[in-house]
Design a protein around this motif. Structure first.
Motif, short mmCIF file in Angstrom:
data_model
loop_
_atom_site.label_atom_id
_atom_site.label_comp_id
_atom_site.label_asym_id
_atom_site.label_seq_id
_atom_site.Cartn_x
_atom_site.Cartn_y
_atom_site.Cartn_z
N ASP A 220 -6.23 4.42 4.39
CA ASP A 220 -5.85 3.17 3.72
C ASP A 220 -6.46 1.95 4.39
N SER B 3 0.82 -1.22 0.00
CA SER B 3 0.00 0.00 0.00
C SER B 3 0.86 1.27 0.00
N HIS C 251 -6.78 8.68 -0.95
CA HIS C 251 -6.32 9.86 -0.21
C HIS C 251 -6.79 11.16 -0.83
N HIS D 55 -3.28 4.62 -6.11
CA HIS D 55 -4.41 4.71 -5.16
C HIS D 55 -4.55 6.11 -4.55
FE LIG Z 1 -2.14 4.96 1.10
#
Ligand SMILES: [Fe+2]
Ligand code: FES
Length: 291
Positions: free
Chosen positions: A238, A128, A139, A134
C-alpha cells in the motif's frame, strides 16, 4: 490528532504520563530531559514537572514559590495490550469510553507485533484500510489474489464511531479514530487476525503499530516473525500508493473528490473526520495553549 507534540515519561510507580512537549519557560523540548525522582526535568534550566504538569521546582529560585504560569498541561494516559494510549484532551481527567477489540485481551491469542511509518496523512492511511476496491490491484500478490475487481454489492454498516465491512468471508472493523481489525467472519478452529492502530506524527507522517494475532502454533515464538512479516508485506504494497496521494489530508468537503459505490465506508469515515474537525472543544490558541 490535535496538532501538538507530546512527551511521555514514566514516574516512580512505573506509570506513563504525558505532557505538552515544550517547556513553558523557554520552549525547550522536554523529551531531551530526564526523569529525576519520578519528575520530568527540562534539559535547559532544570525545571521539574510532575505527572499532571505541575512545575514543582525551579532550581534558579529554590526558595520562592513556583508561579502558576510555570505549570504545563497533561493528558490522560493508559497502557493496555502493550500499547500506550493518550487521550488528546488536556481537560479530561481520564480516558473516556476507551475500548479495545476483545481479541487483544484474550489470552487464547498470541500477538506478533509489527510497525511501519508512512509519509502520508493519517486520514489517507485510515482510508486505505477501509478500501475494498484496491485489493485486486494493490494486493494482487497477497490478500487480494482472489479478489474481484467488480464490487457489485458492498456490505457494510456504520454506527456511531464504528464502521464494519463484510468482504469475501472476512470482516474489517474500524473504531474511530485509531483502531482497525481484519478477521475471518466464518468461525474456524484456527483463528488469525490482523490488528492495526494509527498514530498521526504530523501532517506528513503516520505511524502504524499492529499485531498479527493467532490462536494456533502459539508456542513457537520464531513464527511471530513470519506472521508479522506477512502483515508488513501487505502494508508495504500500500505504502507507495498512499504516500502519493494529494492533497495530503483528505479534502475538507466530500465534493472535492469523486466517489463511487465502493467508497461507502470511506465516506462514513469522512463524516466522522469532518465532525471531529468541527468540534468545539480542545481549541488550540496562537500562544500554544489548549483551551
Ligand atoms: Fe491495502
Ligand atoms: S526552557 Fe525549560 S527550564 Fe528553561
Amino acid at each position: 490528532m490535535i496538532g501538538r507534540n507530546l512527551v511521555l515519561f514514566r514516574d516512580n510507580q512505573g506509570r506513563v504520563n504525558s505532557l505538552l512537549a515544550y517547556c513553558p519557560h523557554r520552549g525547550a523540548d522536554l523529551s531531551l530531559g530526564c526523569v529525576e525522582d519520578g519528575k520530568l526535568m527540562c534539559p535547559y534550566h532544570g525545571w521539574k514537572f510532575d505527572q499532571d504538569g505541575t512545575c514543582v521546582e525551579i532550581p534558579s529560585q529554590p526558595h520562592k514559590p513556583v508561579p502558576k504560569f510555570a505549570h504545563t498541561k497533561s493528558f490522560p494516559v493508559r497502557e493496555e495490550a502493550g500499547i500506550i494510549w493518550v487521550f488528546p484532551d488536556p481537560n479530561a481527567k481520564e480516558i473516556q469510553n476507551f475500548q479495545l477489540f476483545p481479541e487483544l485481551k484474550d489470552s487464547k491469542y498470541r500477538l506478533a507485533p509489527y510497525q511501519a511509518q508512512w509519509n502520508a496523512h493519517y486520514t489517507r492511511v485510515v482510508e486505505s484500510v477501509l478500501d475494498v476496491a484496491h485489493l485486486s490491484f494493490v494486493h494482487k500478490k497477497t490478500i487480494g489474489k482472489n479478489s474481484k475487481t467488480e464490487i457489485s454489492q458492498l456490505q457494510y454498516s456504520h454506527k456511531e464511531d464504528r464502521i464494519i465491512i463484510y468482504n469475501d468471508g472476512a470482516s474489517l472493523e474500524f473504531w474511530y479514530p485509531q483502531q482497525w481489525i481484519l478477521k475471518p467472519s466464518v468461525q474456524s478452529k484456527n483463528k488469525f487476525f490482523n490488528y492495526v492502530t494509527f498514530t498521526p506524527i504530523d501532517e506528513e507522517q503516520t505511524l502504524i503499530l499492529g499485531y498479527a494475532g493467532r490462536n494456533f502454533v502459539k508456542f513457537i515464538p520464531f513464527l511471530d516473525r513470519i506472521f508479522s512479516n506477512y502483515s508488513l508485506k501487505v502494508l508495504d504494497e500500500d505504502q507507495s500508493v498512499v504516500e502519493s496521494q494529494h492533497p495530503r489530508p483528505i479534502p475538507e468537503a466530500l465534493r472535492m473528490e469523486a466517489h463511487v459505490l465502493a467508497d461507502g465506508p470511506q465516506i462514513a469515515f469522512r463524516q466522522l473526520w469532518f465532525n471531529f474537525l468541527s468540534k468545539e472543544e480542545g481549541k488550540v490558541s496562537l500562544d500554544g495553549h489548549i483551551n
